[in-house]
Design an enzyme around this catalytic site. Structure first.
Site, short mmCIF file in Angstrom:
data_model
loop_
_atom_site.label_atom_id
_atom_site.label_comp_id
_atom_site.label_asym_id
_atom_site.label_seq_id
_atom_site.Cartn_x
_atom_site.Cartn_y
_atom_site.Cartn_z
N GLY A 25 0.85 -1.20 0.00
CA GLY A 25 0.00 0.00 0.00
C GLY A 25 0.88 1.24 0.00
O GLY A 25 2.07 1.17 -0.31
N VAL A 27 1.99 5.26 1.76
CA VAL A 27 2.05 6.07 2.99
C VAL A 27 1.78 7.52 2.59
O VAL A 27 2.39 8.01 1.63
CB VAL A 27 3.44 5.99 3.65
CG1 VAL A 27 3.41 6.71 4.98
CG2 VAL A 27 3.85 4.53 3.86
N ASP A 136 15.03 -6.64 10.72
CA ASP A 136 15.11 -6.07 9.38
C ASP A 136 15.56 -4.61 9.44
O ASP A 136 14.98 -3.76 8.78
CB ASP A 136 13.74 -6.20 8.68
CG ASP A 136 13.86 -5.85 7.20
OD1 ASP A 136 12.85 -5.44 6.61
OD2 ASP A 136 14.98 -5.96 6.67
N LYS A 138 17.42 -1.79 8.26
CA LYS A 138 18.24 -1.36 7.11
C LYS A 138 17.91 0.10 6.86
O LYS A 138 16.87 0.59 7.32
CB LYS A 138 17.93 -2.24 5.89
CG LYS A 138 16.49 -2.26 5.47
CD LYS A 138 16.27 -3.30 4.38
CE LYS A 138 14.79 -3.34 4.02
NZ LYS A 138 14.37 -4.62 3.53
N ASN A 141 14.47 1.35 6.41
CA ASN A 141 13.51 1.32 7.52
C ASN A 141 13.84 2.35 8.58
O ASN A 141 13.30 2.29 9.68
CB ASN A 141 13.51 -0.07 8.18
CG ASN A 141 12.88 -1.11 7.27
OD1 ASN A 141 12.18 -0.76 6.34
ND2 ASN A 141 13.17 -2.37 7.54
N ASP A 154 8.65 0.53 10.46
CA ASP A 154 8.37 -0.71 9.76
C ASP A 154 8.72 -1.98 10.52
O ASP A 154 9.72 -2.65 10.25
CB ASP A 154 9.12 -0.73 8.42
CG ASP A 154 8.50 -1.76 7.49
OD1 ASP A 154 8.90 -1.84 6.35
OD2 ASP A 154 7.60 -2.48 7.97
N THR A 171 11.58 -17.49 32.72
CA THR A 171 12.72 -18.25 33.28
C THR A 171 13.30 -19.10 32.17
O THR A 171 12.57 -19.64 31.33
CB THR A 171 12.22 -19.26 34.36
OG1 THR A 171 11.19 -20.04 33.75
CG2 THR A 171 11.69 -18.54 35.58
CL1 LIG Z 1 5.77 5.89 8.29
C1 LIG Z 1 6.41 7.42 7.95
C2 LIG Z 1 6.43 8.50 8.76
N1 LIG Z 1 7.02 9.52 8.10
C3 LIG Z 1 7.36 9.05 6.87
C4 LIG Z 1 8.00 9.67 5.77
N2 LIG Z 1 8.35 10.98 5.89
C5 LIG Z 1 8.90 11.81 4.90
C6 LIG Z 1 9.05 13.14 5.22
C7 LIG Z 1 9.60 14.03 4.30
C8 LIG Z 1 10.01 13.60 3.05
N3 LIG Z 1 10.53 14.50 2.14
C9 LIG Z 1 11.24 15.67 2.69
C10 LIG Z 1 11.52 16.72 1.62
O1 LIG Z 1 12.16 16.13 0.49
C11 LIG Z 1 11.37 15.11 -0.12
C12 LIG Z 1 11.10 13.97 0.87
C13 LIG Z 1 9.85 12.24 2.72
C14 LIG Z 1 9.31 11.35 3.65
N4 LIG Z 1 8.22 8.95 4.65
C15 LIG Z 1 7.85 7.64 4.58
C16 LIG Z 1 8.13 6.91 3.37
C17 LIG Z 1 8.94 7.47 2.42
C18 LIG Z 1 9.21 6.78 1.26
C19 LIG Z 1 8.68 5.52 1.08
N5 LIG Z 1 7.89 4.98 2.01
C20 LIG Z 1 7.63 5.64 3.14
C21 LIG Z 1 7.21 7.01 5.64
N6 LIG Z 1 6.98 7.74 6.76
#
Ligand SMILES: Clc1cnc2c(Nc3ccc(N4CCOCC4)cc3)nc(-c3cccnc3)cn12
Length: 273
Positions: A25, A27, A136, A138, A141, A154, A171
Site C-alpha cells: 500500500g 504512505v 530487518d 536497514k 527502515n 516498519d 525463566t
Molecule cells: Cl511511516 C512514515 C512517517 N514519516 C514518513 C516519511 N516521511 C517523509 C518526510 C519528508 C520527506 N521529504 C522531505 C523533503 O524532500 C522530499 C522527501 C519524505 C518522507 N516517509 C515515509 C516513506 C517514504 C518513502 C517511502 N515509504 C515511506 C514514511 N513515513
C-alpha cells in the site's frame, strides 16, 4: 480526545501528498482535523494482505509497535479499517528516509555515524527488553524526525521472541540448550546488523556488497570484511565493526558494550541529533 477508545475514521483526516509506496500500500502525510496533528497514514489493501497471507504478520506489527514507546522508535498511534483497507496512524518523520540522506552525502561523518549507531543501539536495547527482535534494520527502515533524530520504522518483520513466550514468565530454567542457544542467537542478529550499518554509514556502502546475491552470501558466510583506504576512518570505528561482524553470534559485542565503546563515547552526540 474526549473518548480515546472511539474508533478512528478516514473522515477524521485530511490526506496530503503520498510519501512513498510499499508492497502492500502507500504512505501519505495526513492531518487529524480536530487537533491539526500531522501524522503519516499507512494504507494497506486487505486483498493484498489476504493474497500474501500476512494477516498475522500485520497484526503482530501493530501489537508490537503500539506497545513500543521510545524516542528512536516510530510511534504507532492507532489504526482503523474500512471494507477494503487497513489504515495505520503513524508518527510523521518530517525529514524522511535516512538512506536518502546517506545517498546525498555519500557517507556520514564519524560524529553523525556514531550518533545514529548510538540511537539505534538504545532503540534495540529497548526493543530487546520488550522481547522484540526487529530482524530487518536497514537504511530504508530508518527515518529522521524534524530534529534529524533517527526513528526505526516498519516492524513488519519483527518477532516477539518465541522462547520468552513459551517459558513461564521468562525463566530459562526449563529451556533445552538449543532453545537457550537459539534465544541468544535470535537477539544477536540485530547486533550483526549494527556492524553492517556502522560500516555503511562510514563508507557509503554495506561491507559484503557483490555483483550477485550468491557472491554476497559467500562473503557474509566468510565474513570477508575489508576496509577501503578512503574515506579515512578511525581505528576505533574499525575496531567496533570488527567486534560486531563476528560469525559466532555469542561472541558479538553486546548492546551495552556498544554504548560504552570508545568510538561511540568519543563521537556520538547523546541527544541523538
Ligand atoms: Cl511511516 C512514515 C512517517 N514519516 C514518513 C516519511 N516521511 C517523509 C518526510 C519528508 C520527506 N521529504 C522531505 C523533503 O524532500 C522530499 C522527501 C519524505 C518522507 N516517509 C515515509 C516513506 C517514504 C518513502 C517511502 N515509504 C515511506 C514514511 N513515513
Amino acid at each position: 480526545e474526549d473518548n480515546p477508545k472511539r474508533q478512528w475514521l478516514l473522515q477524521d483526516f485530511e490526506i496530503g501528498k503520498p510519501l512513498g509506496k510499499g508492497k502492500f500500500g502507500r504512505v501519505y502525510v495526513a492531518r487529524e482535523i480536530k487537533s491539526k496533528y500531522v501524522v503519516a497514514l499507512k494504507v494497506i489493501f486487505k486483498e493484498q494482505i489476504e493474497k500474501c497471507r500476512i494477516q498475522h504478520q500485520l497484526r503482530r506489527e501493530m501489537e508490537i509497535q503500539t506497545n513500543l514507546n521510545h524516542p528512536n522508535v516510530l510511534r504507532l498511534y492507532g489504526w482503523f479499517h474500512d471494507a477494503e483497507r487497513v489504515f495505520l496512524i503513524l508518527e510523521y518523520a518530517h525529514n524522511g528516509e535516512l538512506y536518502k540522506e546517506l545517498k546525498r552525502k555519500d557517507h556520514f561523518s564519524e560524529k553523525q555515524a556514531a550518533t545514529y549507531i548510538l540511537s539505534l543501539t538504545k532503540a534495540l536495547a529497548y526493543c530487546h527488553e520488550k522481547n522484540v527482535i526487529h530482524r530487518d534494520i536497514k537504511p530504508e527502515n530508518l527515518l529522521l524526525d524534524h530534529e534529524g533524530r533517527l526513528k526505526i520504522a516498519d516492524f513488519g518483520w519483527s518477532v516477539q521472541s518465541r522462547s520468552k513466550r513459551h517459558t513461564m514468565c521468562g525463566t530459562l530454567d526449563y529451556l533445552a540448550p538449543e532453545m537457550v542457544e537459539s534465544k541468544a542467537h535470535d537477539y544477536a542478529v540485530d547486533n550483526w546488523t549494527l556492524g553492517i550499518l556502522s560500516y555503511e554509514f562510514l563508507y557509503g556502502a554495506p561491507p559484503f556488497e557483490a555483483e550477485s546475491q550468491a557472491d554476497t552470501f559467500k562473503r557474509i558466510m566468510k565474513v570477508d570484511l575489508s576496509f577501503p583506504s578512503t574515506p579515512s576512518v578511525s581505528l576505533e570505528a574499525k575496531h567496533l565493526i570488527n567486534q560486531l561482524l563476528v560469525k559466532d553470534s555469542t561472541k558479538r559485542l553486546s548492546l551495552q558494550k556498544i554504548v560504552e565503546h570508545p568510538w561511540i563515547i568519543k563521537n556520538a552526540d547523546p541527544t541523538g541529533i
